[in-house]
Design an enzyme around this catalytic site. Structure first.
Site, PDB file in Angstrom:
ATOM      1  N   SER A   1      -6.187  -0.603  15.525  1.00  0.00           N
ATOM      2  CA  SER A   1      -6.021   0.849  15.620  1.00  0.00           C
ATOM      3  C   SER A   1      -6.769   1.581  14.509  1.00  0.00           C
ATOM      4  CB  SER A   1      -4.557   1.262  15.685  1.00  0.00           C
ATOM      5  OG  SER A   1      -3.816   0.626  14.701  1.00  0.00           O
TER       6      SER A   1
ATOM      7  N   ASP B   1      -5.660  -0.008   5.757  1.00  0.00           N
ATOM      8  CA  ASP B   1      -6.466  -0.402   6.916  1.00  0.00           C
ATOM      9  C   ASP B   1      -7.630   0.564   7.148  1.00  0.00           C
ATOM     10  OD1 ASP B   1      -4.320  -2.064   7.009  1.00  0.00           O
ATOM     11  OD2 ASP B   1      -3.492  -1.283   8.871  1.00  0.00           O
TER      12      ASP B   1
ATOM     13  N   ASP C   1       0.819  -1.232   0.000  1.00  0.00           N
ATOM     14  CA  ASP C   1       0.000   0.000   0.000  1.00  0.00           C
ATOM     15  C   ASP C   1       0.847   1.274   0.000  1.00  0.00           C
ATOM     16  OD1 ASP C   1       0.664  -0.260   2.719  1.00  0.00           O
ATOM     17  OD2 ASP C   1      -1.373   0.155   3.457  1.00  0.00           O
TER      18      ASP C   1
ATOM     19  N   GLY D   1      -2.371  -7.692  13.804  1.00  0.00           N
ATOM     20  CA  GLY D   1      -2.400  -7.563  12.342  1.00  0.00           C
ATOM     21  C   GLY D   1      -3.805  -7.509  11.770  1.00  0.00           C
TER      22      GLY D   1
END
Ligand code: GLA
Length: 380
Positions: free
Chosen positions: A129, A173, A37, A125
């Protein structure tokens, strides 16, 4: 008890009134495309049915008061225009960094009373967060009726991590937590943030195992990987490794430091595997998916060097039973945490059995298994 009922009950205890609203943002599992990413590459994550839930009410002043049920039931209180990093309550920095980013676009928001709980295992993972950041952004969006869209919200969450918390993470994420689609994975092009929903065939289960290897010094190892990738991009005079082909990279092998060469080879080859996996998902072609996911794991193990022997062991155990009926690999940033398998639902019990009977015996750690479904993002 549902997370929603839990935060509502806790809110009444903490603030002696009913919460105005409850918001939720999911964690994620990345099916394939790790460490691509931040190189402007491709990723294929799915939002999962584990996440962060927040009960909230507006306040008339600029105070934010957060009760974090899962962080030793601590309460943190701060003033919106006097935000500073907190060395003691590390978790509170996710709230502070996120609100600081939010205020760059909405400087006039007022404070809030918040109760937070989450069921994404931390440091595993699965983006606990990012789900926390996106849940905070969704909460303020609802409380103050902001016109914040999911992609901008994701960028704000990433900014909180990069500029406030100190992890130079990419956008995957936060974006999947904000924009995931139920029963779908997302092909995200991190260069221009365009994405496509890819249905997960309904005979497959997202089978996740936490190796329970505690991750130490993760942020510094992660940031170092990122610097190494950037150094190779710079060598080629391009903005990111996305612009480099495998042929170009191989041709320059003797001019690039061996460790940097391996890092770049992972990224460039992983992008191609994401595209192959998307195709396999669309055509329910398990054999191709199996090949791509195995090659991804091996590349993260040998070239990017972010797996551990426990994660490698789990992948091997599962692969031994799964064969070409599905795919298995590490997922996320690495250095411990989870592995992900796409498993025909009829094989789930068999795979559980092998993990439960072998993992602890071999590595002395108890595994946690999560059977997940793909869920809706907070801003979808
Ligand atoms: C972490 C980061 C993401 C991504 C992955 C690795 O989850 O937050 O941005 O880089 O690691 O794919």
């Amino acid at each position: 008890m549902t997370q929603q009922a839990l935060v509502q009950g806790l809110f009444e205890q903490q603030f002696q009134s009913a919460a105005e609203l409850v918001c939720h943002a999911p964690g994620r599992v990345n099916i394939i495309g790790d460490h691509t990413d931040y190189n402007d590459g491709f990723v294929l994550p799915a939002a999962i049915n584990y996440g962060t839930t927040i009960a909230a009410s507006k306040r008339e002043d600029n105070v934010v008061k957060v009760y974090a049920h899962d962080c030793d039931a601590q309460t943190n209180e701060f003033i919106l225009n006097e935000i500073s990093f907190d060395e003691e309550m590390m978790w509170s920095n996710y709230v502070k960094g996120t609100l600081q980013a939010l205020m760059t676009k909405y400087p006039d928001i007022k404070g809030a009373d918040l109760v937070v709980t989450g069921n994404v295992p931390q440091g595993a993972g699965l983006s606990s967060s990012a789900s926390f950041e996106v849940a905070i952004l969704k909460t303020f969006t609802e409380l103050y009726q902001l016109d914040l869209d999911g992609v901008t919200a994701a960028l704000m969450g990433q900014r909180a991590e990069n500029d406030f918390v100190g992890c130079n993470c990419g956008i995957m994420d936060q974006l999947i937590s904000a924009m995931g689609q139920k029963d779908h994975a997302m092909l995200l092009d991190c260069k221009d943030l365009s994405f496509e929903d890819a249905p997960i065939p309904d005979n497959l289960t997202l089978f996740i195992v936490n190796s329970n290897v505690k991750r130490g010094l993760v942020d510094s190892a992660y940031n170092l990987r990122r610097q190494q990738c950037e150094a190779v991009a710079e060598y080629f005079g391009v903005s990111a490794l996305r612009e480099v082909t495998l042929e170009q990279l191989n041709a320059a092998q003797d001019k690039i430091e061996p460790e940097l060469f391996k890092r770049a080879r992972h990224v460039v080859s992983e992008n191609a595997r994401v595209v192959a996996t998307l195709k396999a998902l669309k055509t329910n072609d398990m054999a191709s998916m199996s090949i791509a996911m195995k090659a991804s794991h091996n590349s993260l193990r040998d070239d990017f060097e972010v797996t551990t022997k426990e994660m490698d062991g789990l992948v091997e155990m599962i692969d031994g039973v799964l064969g070409t009926n599905g795919g298995v690999r590490m997922t996320g940033g690495g250095f411990g945490g989870c592995i992900v398998a796409l498993v025909p639902t009829i094989m789930v019990e068999q795979i559980e059995e092998v993990v439960n009977s072998k993992y602890e015996k071999t590595f002395g750690l108890k595994p946690n298994i999560y059977l997940c479904t793909a869920t809706q993002g907070a801003f979808r």
